[in-house]
Design a protein around this motif. Structure first.
Motif, PDB file in Angstrom:
ATOM      1  N   PHE A  48      34.564  51.417  44.734  1.00 36.10           N
ATOM      2  CA  PHE A  48      35.596  50.400  44.903  1.00 36.10           C
ATOM      3  C   PHE A  48      35.492  49.386  43.774  1.00 36.10           C
ATOM      4  O   PHE A  48      34.405  49.072  43.300  1.00 36.10           O
ATOM      5  CB  PHE A  48      35.434  49.691  46.259  1.00 36.10           C
ATOM      6  N   HIS A  49      36.630  48.877  43.367  1.00 35.05           N
ATOM      7  CA  HIS A  49      36.747  47.935  42.251  1.00 35.05           C
ATOM      8  C   HIS A  49      37.178  46.589  42.810  1.00 35.05           C
ATOM      9  O   HIS A  49      38.142  46.513  43.578  1.00 35.05           O
ATOM     10  CB  HIS A  49      37.792  48.489  41.278  1.00 35.05           C
ATOM     11  N   SER A  50      36.511  45.531  42.432  1.00 36.58           N
ATOM     12  CA  SER A  50      36.871  44.197  42.909  1.00 36.58           C
ATOM     13  C   SER A  50      38.253  43.799  42.409  1.00 36.58           C
ATOM     14  O   SER A  50      38.568  43.958  41.233  1.00 36.58           O
ATOM     15  CB  SER A  50      35.844  43.170  42.432  1.00 36.58           C
ATOM     16  N   VAL A  51      39.043  43.269  43.297  1.00 38.09           N
ATOM     17  CA  VAL A  51      40.379  42.790  42.944  1.00 38.09           C
ATOM     18  C   VAL A  51      40.289  41.487  42.147  1.00 38.09           C
ATOM     19  O   VAL A  51      41.072  41.256  41.232  1.00 38.09           O
ATOM     20  CB  VAL A  51      41.218  42.581  44.230  1.00 38.09           C
ATOM     21  N   GLU A  52      39.313  40.664  42.477  1.00 34.51           N
ATOM     22  CA  GLU A  52      39.188  39.343  41.856  1.00 34.51           C
ATOM     23  C   GLU A  52      38.261  39.308  40.653  1.00 34.51           C
ATOM     24  O   GLU A  52      38.376  38.420  39.815  1.00 34.51           O
ATOM     25  CB  GLU A  52      38.719  38.337  42.901  1.00 34.51           C
ATOM     26  N   GLN A  53      37.332  40.255  40.568  1.00 34.21           N
ATOM     27  CA  GLN A  53      36.361  40.286  39.467  1.00 34.21           C
ATOM     28  C   GLN A  53      36.400  41.683  38.835  1.00 34.21           C
ATOM     29  O   GLN A  53      35.703  42.584  39.283  1.00 34.21           O
ATOM     30  CB  GLN A  53      34.950  39.979  39.975  1.00 34.21           C
ATOM     31  N   PRO A  54      37.200  41.888  37.798  1.00 33.85           N
ATOM     32  CA  PRO A  54      37.398  43.222  37.233  1.00 33.85           C
ATOM     33  C   PRO A  54      36.136  43.910  36.732  1.00 33.85           C
ATOM     34  O   PRO A  54      36.117  45.124  36.582  1.00 33.85           O
ATOM     35  CB  PRO A  54      38.374  42.995  36.085  1.00 33.85           C
ATOM     36  N   GLU A  55      35.087  43.174  36.507  1.00 32.75           N
ATOM     37  CA  GLU A  55      33.844  43.768  36.009  1.00 32.75           C
ATOM     38  C   GLU A  55      32.897  44.172  37.144  1.00 32.75           C
ATOM     39  O   GLU A  55      31.799  44.655  36.904  1.00 32.75           O
ATOM     40  CB  GLU A  55      33.128  42.796  35.060  1.00 32.75           C
TER      41      GLU A  55
END
Length: 104
Positions: free
Chosen positions: A44-51
């Motif tokens: 899963f990829h953070s919506v708020e923190q792209p890194e």
């Protein structure tokens, strides 16, 4: 009772390496799906923190998780590609919950 093991890995890279980290994590997840003891491996990829990425992995037992860490793809992708990009890492392992009363 189930002896499944759940591993939650929360990792981050520098902003300029975020896309490459995501690519490597997706490649690792795809390879892990071929392991006989791996029940699931989702990234899963953070919506708020792209890194920032979180991997949620489920194995049949702790031996299957140990076998995962001994695979060629773990060494070649996880250690050689993912880890050099990681600037922050938190990995937690969970076992089955016992003695938790059922919901009423």
């Amino acid at each position: 009772m189930s002896s499944h093991v759940l591993v939650v890995a929360d990792v981050s890279s520098s902003p300029e390496n975020a896309e490459e980290l995501g690519r490597a994590l997706r490649e690792l997840a795809q390879a892990c799906h071929t392991e006989p003891g791996c029940l699931s491996y989702d990234v899963f990829h953070s919506v708020e923190q792209p890194e920032r990425y979180v991997s949620i992995e489920k194995y049949v037992d702790s031996a299957a998780f140990a076998a995962h860490r001994a695979t060629d793809h773990f060494r070649e992708i996880g250690l050689a590609e993912v880890m050099p990009l990681v600037t922050r890492r938190d990995v937690q392992m969970y076992g089955p919950a016992s003695n938790i009363p059922a919901a009423q």
